[in-house]
Design a protein around this motif. Sequence first.
Motif, PDB file in Angstrom:
ATOM      1  N   ARG A 256      99.413 -38.903   8.893  1.00  0.00           N
ATOM      2  CA  ARG A 256      99.161 -39.804   7.776  1.00  0.00           C
ATOM      3  C   ARG A 256      98.901 -39.020   6.497  1.00  0.00           C
ATOM      4  NH1 ARG A 256      95.070 -42.639  11.780  1.00  0.00           N
ATOM      5  NH2 ARG A 256      96.612 -43.329  13.280  1.00  0.00           N
ATOM      6  N   ASP A 257      99.406 -39.532   5.394  1.00  0.00           N
ATOM      7  CA  ASP A 257      99.319 -38.816   4.125  1.00  0.00           C
ATOM      8  C   ASP A 257      98.073 -39.250   3.358  1.00  0.00           C
ATOM      9  OD1 ASP A 257      99.861 -37.182   2.042  1.00  0.00           O
ATOM     10  OD2 ASP A 257     101.523 -38.358   1.231  1.00  0.00           O
ATOM     11  N   THR A 258      96.903 -38.842   3.867  1.00  0.00           N
ATOM     12  CA  THR A 258      95.643 -39.188   3.218  1.00  0.00           C
ATOM     13  C   THR A 258      95.464 -38.357   1.950  1.00  0.00           C
ATOM     14  OG1 THR A 258      94.694 -39.685   5.376  1.00  0.00           O
ATOM     15  CG2 THR A 258      93.149 -39.360   3.558  1.00  0.00           C
ATOM     16  N   THR A 259      94.853 -38.957   0.928  1.00  0.00           N
ATOM     17  CA  THR A 259      94.661 -38.304  -0.362  1.00  0.00           C
ATOM     18  C   THR A 259      93.179 -38.145  -0.661  1.00  0.00           C
ATOM     19  OG1 THR A 259      96.713 -39.256  -1.225  1.00  0.00           O
ATOM     20  CG2 THR A 259      95.116 -38.480  -2.832  1.00  0.00           C
ATOM     21  N   LEU A 260      92.780 -36.961  -1.123  1.00  0.00           N
ATOM     22  CA  LEU A 260      91.446 -36.770  -1.678  1.00  0.00           C
ATOM     23  C   LEU A 260      91.539 -37.032  -3.173  1.00  0.00           C
ATOM     24  CD1 LEU A 260      90.159 -33.486   0.050  1.00  0.00           C
ATOM     25  CD2 LEU A 260      90.037 -35.846   0.863  1.00  0.00           C
ATOM     26  N   GLN A 261      90.610 -37.811  -3.702  1.00  0.00           N
ATOM     27  CA  GLN A 261      90.719 -38.194  -5.107  1.00  0.00           C
ATOM     28  C   GLN A 261      89.352 -38.292  -5.751  1.00  0.00           C
ATOM     29  OE1 GLN A 261      93.223 -41.567  -5.790  1.00  0.00           O
ATOM     30  NE2 GLN A 261      92.784 -41.668  -7.984  1.00  0.00           N
ATOM     31  N   CYS A 262      89.262 -37.765  -6.988  1.00  0.00           N
ATOM     32  CA  CYS A 262      88.047 -37.858  -7.785  1.00  0.00           C
ATOM     33  C   CYS A 262      88.285 -38.804  -8.957  1.00  0.00           C
ATOM     34  CB  CYS A 262      87.643 -36.478  -8.308  1.00  0.00           C
ATOM     35  SG  CYS A 262      87.103 -35.327  -7.012  1.00  0.00           S
ATOM     36  N   GLY A 263      87.203 -39.124  -9.655  1.00  0.00           N
ATOM     37  CA  GLY A 263      87.307 -39.994 -10.808  1.00  0.00           C
ATOM     38  C   GLY A 263      87.921 -39.280 -12.001  1.00  0.00           C
ATOM     39  N   SER A 264      88.141 -40.044 -13.063  1.00  0.00           N
ATOM     40  CA  SER A 264      88.743 -39.496 -14.282  1.00  0.00           C
ATOM     41  C   SER A 264      87.884 -38.369 -14.844  1.00  0.00           C
ATOM     42  CB  SER A 264      88.881 -40.613 -15.317  1.00  0.00           C
ATOM     43  OG  SER A 264      89.399 -40.118 -16.519  1.00  0.00           O
ATOM     44  N   GLY A 265      88.524 -37.251 -15.190  1.00  0.00           N
ATOM     45  CA  GLY A 265      87.812 -36.112 -15.753  1.00  0.00           C
ATOM     46  C   GLY A 265      87.111 -35.245 -14.737  1.00  0.00           C
ATOM     47  N   GLN A 266      87.314 -35.515 -13.435  1.00  0.00           N
ATOM     48  CA  GLN A 266      86.673 -34.733 -12.388  1.00  0.00           C
ATOM     49  C   GLN A 266      87.706 -33.968 -11.569  1.00  0.00           C
ATOM     50  OE1 GLN A 266      84.481 -37.855 -10.273  1.00  0.00           O
ATOM     51  NE2 GLN A 266      82.588 -37.069 -11.169  1.00  0.00           N
ATOM     52  N   VAL A 267      87.236 -32.917 -10.904  1.00  0.00           N
ATOM     53  CA  VAL A 267      88.105 -32.143 -10.017  1.00  0.00           C
ATOM     54  C   VAL A 267      87.411 -31.970  -8.665  1.00  0.00           C
ATOM     55  CG1 VAL A 267      89.265 -30.895 -11.866  1.00  0.00           C
ATOM     56  CG2 VAL A 267      87.149 -29.968 -10.886  1.00  0.00           C
ATOM     57  N   LEU A 268      88.208 -31.674  -7.658  1.00  0.00           N
ATOM     58  CA  LEU A 268      87.710 -31.498  -6.300  1.00  0.00           C
ATOM     59  C   LEU A 268      87.113 -30.110  -6.098  1.00  0.00           C
ATOM     60  CD1 LEU A 268      90.792 -33.123  -4.606  1.00  0.00           C
ATOM     61  CD2 LEU A 268      88.439 -33.892  -4.190  1.00  0.00           C
ATOM     62  N   ILE A 269      85.969 -30.057  -5.457  1.00  0.00           N
ATOM     63  CA  ILE A 269      85.345 -28.802  -5.023  1.00  0.00           C
ATOM     64  C   ILE A 269      85.240 -28.871  -3.501  1.00  0.00           C
ATOM     65  CG2 ILE A 269      83.352 -27.291  -5.160  1.00  0.00           C
ATOM     66  CD1 ILE A 269      84.857 -27.569  -7.799  1.00  0.00           C
ATOM     67  N   ILE A 270      85.925 -27.980  -2.806  1.00  0.00           N
ATOM     68  CA  ILE A 270      85.972 -27.990  -1.340  1.00  0.00           C
ATOM     69  C   ILE A 270      84.858 -27.120  -0.777  1.00  0.00           C
ATOM     70  CG2 ILE A 270      87.394 -27.589   0.696  1.00  0.00           C
ATOM     71  CD1 ILE A 270      88.441 -29.777  -1.203  1.00  0.00           C
ATOM     72  N   HIS A 271      84.091 -27.662   0.159  1.00  0.00           N
ATOM     73  CA  HIS A 271      82.999 -26.917   0.789  1.00  0.00           C
ATOM     74  C   HIS A 271      83.402 -26.335   2.139  1.00  0.00           C
ATOM     75  CE1 HIS A 271      80.172 -28.207  -2.242  1.00  0.00           C
ATOM     76  NE2 HIS A 271      80.516 -29.464  -2.051  1.00  0.00           N
ATOM     77  N   GLY A 272      84.408 -26.918   2.771  1.00  0.00           N
ATOM     78  CA  GLY A 272      84.834 -26.419   4.069  1.00  0.00           C
ATOM     79  C   GLY A 272      85.734 -27.415   4.753  1.00  0.00           C
ATOM     80  N   GLY A 273      86.342 -26.962   5.841  1.00  0.00           N
ATOM     81  CA  GLY A 273      87.198 -27.857   6.589  1.00  0.00           C
ATOM     82  C   GLY A 273      87.715 -27.188   7.845  1.00  0.00           C
ATOM     83  N   PHE A 274      88.115 -28.012   8.820  1.00  0.00           N
ATOM     84  CA  PHE A 274      88.753 -27.466  10.014  1.00  0.00           C
ATOM     85  C   PHE A 274      89.946 -28.323  10.369  1.00  0.00           C
ATOM     86  CE2 PHE A 274      85.874 -30.576  12.009  1.00  0.00           C
ATOM     87  CZ  PHE A 274      86.712 -31.194  12.930  1.00  0.00           C
ATOM     88  N   TYR A 275      90.882 -27.723  11.098  1.00  0.00           N
ATOM     89  CA  TYR A 275      92.051 -28.439  11.588  1.00  0.00           C
ATOM     90  C   TYR A 275      92.147 -28.187  13.087  1.00  0.00           C
ATOM     91  CZ  TYR A 275      96.846 -30.140  12.047  1.00  0.00           C
ATOM     92  OH  TYR A 275      97.964 -30.849  12.422  1.00  0.00           O
ATOM     93  N   GLY A 276      92.284 -29.239  13.849  1.00  0.00           N
ATOM     94  CA  GLY A 276      92.319 -29.142  15.304  1.00  0.00           C
ATOM     95  C   GLY A 276      91.721 -30.407  15.887  1.00  0.00           C
ATOM     96  N   ARG A 277      90.950 -30.253  16.948  1.00  0.00           N
ATOM     97  CA  ARG A 277      90.316 -31.429  17.557  1.00  0.00           C
ATOM     98  C   ARG A 277      88.958 -31.051  18.129  1.00  0.00           C
ATOM     99  NH1 ARG A 277      91.304 -36.512  18.804  1.00  0.00           N
ATOM    100  NH2 ARG A 277      93.383 -36.383  17.909  1.00  0.00           N
ATOM    101  N   LYS A 278      87.910 -31.638  17.525  1.00  0.00           N
ATOM    102  CA  LYS A 278      86.556 -31.505  18.050  1.00  0.00           C
ATOM    103  C   LYS A 278      86.088 -32.798  18.708  1.00  0.00           C
ATOM    104  CE  LYS A 278      84.737 -28.037  14.810  1.00  0.00           C
ATOM    105  NZ  LYS A 278      83.639 -27.740  13.849  1.00  0.00           N
ATOM    106  N   ASN A 279      86.842 -33.871  18.507  1.00  0.00           N
ATOM    107  CA  ASN A 279      86.405 -35.188  18.965  1.00  0.00           C
ATOM    108  C   ASN A 279      87.601 -35.985  19.459  1.00  0.00           C
ATOM    109  OD1 ASN A 279      85.520 -37.926  19.091  1.00  0.00           O
ATOM    110  ND2 ASN A 279      83.896 -37.472  17.624  1.00  0.00           N
TER     111      ASN A 279
END
Length: 263
Positions: free
Chosen positions: A170-193
């Motif tokens: 699925r093509d999920t999008t991360l999106q912020c409000g007008s005048g804002q940018v994304l700051i990534i704190h971390g992430g994983f890819y795989g399966r924990k659940n």
Amino acid sequence: MCWIILQLLILVTLSCPSCAEDETQVTDPCPEHQRAFGGSCYEFVGHQKPFLSAQAWCEESGGHLAFIPDEDTQHFLQRHLDPKKDTWLGVAPPASPKLPDSATVEGALSWLDGSHITYSNWVTSPQPGAACGHILKDSGFQWEAITDCNKKLHFICQFESGRSIVCADRDTTLQCGSGQVLIIHGGFYGRKNIHYCRTPRSPPTASTQHQCGWVDVGDSVTAHCRGRQVCQMAEVVNSISEPCPQLGSYLSVDYHCKDGRSH
């Protein structure tokens, strides 16, 4: 007269503190069709779907079926629910058969993320074999655990502030409000659940209830989304080798929105 009105407003606010929580506990504003509470946005969906389809509907936008960890959340949801309608919750068998004390915690049910059900509002205690749960109509918003998860019910999606679940297909999008940018704190890819991003390849059977593998992708997501207000997650997923080919993987991202451009 103005002083009297001000005093009345103060009394109303003090007598109903949770009434003011809807718009104050979420870091980033919720869309107009959602309600804010306790660091999450909630969507009360009018469609009726089977349990797995309802969860998949929530995952389309990076969320999951709602959890109720405490009495305050229960009361918040009640204010927005129709007492005449059954409504799915994010309740399922434990994500792993090896969870400690899983057989003694609310009839071996848990929230979809594997966390224990410590607060509950069951009509009757969940029986062995129960595989999903919902708020039961005409019960005063009590919960019912059932075996038939193919019933079509209304449901609540929960979108945690600063966390998004991205299914590989699925093509999920991360999106912020007008005048804002994304700051990534971390992430994983795989399966924990086992319960997130379920596919025909990942049925909830005892033989598959385990994490099959995952990789840290925080740097990859940061590089892809740096300085962006909107970031398509499909591009990130397509650039990562599959760490869990048997069951299929999903992407989990922790982030926040910041004013201005990132450096």
